[in-house]
Motif scaffolding. Structure first.
Motif, mmCIF file in Angstrom:
data_model
loop_
_atom_site.group_PDB
_atom_site.id
_atom_site.type_symbol
_atom_site.label_atom_id
_atom_site.label_comp_id
_atom_site.label_asym_id
_atom_site.label_seq_id
_atom_site.Cartn_x
_atom_site.Cartn_y
_atom_site.Cartn_z
ATOM 1 N N TRP A 94 9.782 -7.705 -1.834
ATOM 2 C CA TRP A 94 10.758 -8.174 -2.805
ATOM 3 C C TRP A 94 11.493 -7.391 -3.629
ATOM 4 N N GLN A 144 -4.433 -14.060 5.162
ATOM 5 C CA GLN A 144 -3.221 -14.202 4.652
ATOM 6 C C GLN A 144 -2.946 -13.196 3.705
ATOM 7 N N THR A 145 -3.541 -12.597 3.078
ATOM 8 C CA THR A 145 -3.160 -11.333 2.231
ATOM 9 C C THR A 145 -2.876 -10.155 2.638
ATOM 10 N N ASN A 164 -1.471 -10.127 5.791
ATOM 11 C CA ASN A 164 -0.028 -10.742 6.347
ATOM 12 C C ASN A 164 0.829 -10.463 5.055
ATOM 13 N N ALA A 165 0.517 -11.185 4.231
ATOM 14 C CA ALA A 165 1.585 -10.922 2.976
ATOM 15 C C ALA A 165 1.707 -9.947 2.534
ATOM 16 N N GLU A 203 1.724 -7.029 4.652
ATOM 17 C CA GLU A 203 2.700 -6.534 5.767
ATOM 18 C C GLU A 203 3.977 -6.885 5.565
ATOM 19 N N ARG A 233 5.556 -9.593 1.072
ATOM 20 C CA ARG A 233 5.829 -10.703 0.221
ATOM 21 C C ARG A 233 4.768 -10.434 -0.856
ATOM 22 N N TYR A 234 3.770 -9.302 -0.983
ATOM 23 C CA TYR A 234 3.089 -9.309 -1.984
ATOM 24 C C TYR A 234 2.789 -7.679 -2.306
ATOM 25 N N ASP A 235 2.823 -7.558 -3.371
ATOM 26 C CA ASP A 235 2.432 -6.164 -3.698
ATOM 27 C C ASP A 235 0.924 -5.894 -4.134
ATOM 28 N N PRO A 236 0.217 -5.155 -3.748
ATOM 29 C CA PRO A 236 -1.229 -5.159 -3.967
ATOM 30 C C PRO A 236 -1.593 -4.696 -5.638
#
Lengths: 144, 83
Positions: free
Chosen positions: B14, B44-45, B47-48, B50, B53-56
């Motif tokens: 995003w 889920q993490t 997947n998010a 990849e 949807r989520y930056d670690p």
């Protein structure tokens, strides 16, 4: 290079799930204690029953703190993405509850009606549940 | 240059942060669940991550880098957002 097989320790998800089950069990137990206390109270005539009723009401009153501690433990076990989901859900629920409370104050004072407190609780929990479900479904994706 | 560094295998997040996690995972023949187990996060993490949807966090990014034997900037690319 990447040995496969069952991990020795339970995974993070399993640990969180264990705590969540404990929370559910504790919540059901609290509800049961509440119902028993209410039944005893409605039939109370002697001092023994009054004591038992008071004791159970006290236990019932303390249990939400126990549940809150378990939920905090579950939060600490979650990974960073799940923690972020929970934080977003709590933020959304908080905003919704505050908006409803503000609107409730205006309605209650303007129209001279008493709004039940449980409606705020219900709305907050519904908003939280909706946000958690939405976040979880969005994160689930396809299994690969 | 390895196959996983190119084109369609790059997932854009995003906030303009791209990553090659999906391609790296496939390259190492791991499922999402297996990668999640190694990183001690949920599927889920993964997947998010990849799907962008989520930056670690930095610790998780370092874990990924160590696991795949890459540097963080080889896995994640912000396309010079701050420049």
């Amino acid at each position: 290079m990447y040995p496969r097989g069952k991990p020795a320790l339970p995974s993070r998800e399993q640990r969180v799930l264990k705590i969540i089950w404990a929370v559910i069990a504790l919540t059901l137990f609290a509800a049961l204690v509440g119902v028993i206390a209410a039944v005893i109270r409605s039939r109370s005539q002697g001092s023994d029953q009054d004591f038992l009723s008071g004791f159970l009401v006290g236990v019932f009153g303390v249990m939400p703190f126990g549940i809150a501690l378990f939920l905090y433990a579950a939060y600490r076990q979650m990974d960073e993405f799940s923690q972020q989901l929970q934080e977003k859900a709590c933020t959304f629920a908080f905003v919704m509850t505050m908006l409803a409370a503000s609107a409730g104050f205006v309605i209650a004072s303007g129209f001279k009606v008493a709004l039940p407190l449980w409606s705020l609780y219900l709305l907050g929990m519904a908003a939280y549940a909706a946000a958690v479900i939405r976040g979880s479904l969005a994160a689930r994706g396809g299994r690969e | 240059m390895a196959r996983w560094r190119r084109g369609a295998d790059v997932n854009e997040g995003w906030w303009g942060v791209n990553n090659h996690i999906k391609a790296l995972r496939a390259h190492h023949n791991l499922t999402q669940a297996e990668l999640a187990e190694r990183l001690d996060v949920s599927r889920q993490t993964v997947n998010a991550l990849e799907t962008g949807r989520y930056d670690p966090s930095l610790p998780l990014a370092f874990k990924l880098a160590r696991l795949f034997g890459q540097r963080i900037e080889e896995i994640f690319n912000d396309d010079g957002v701050l420049e």
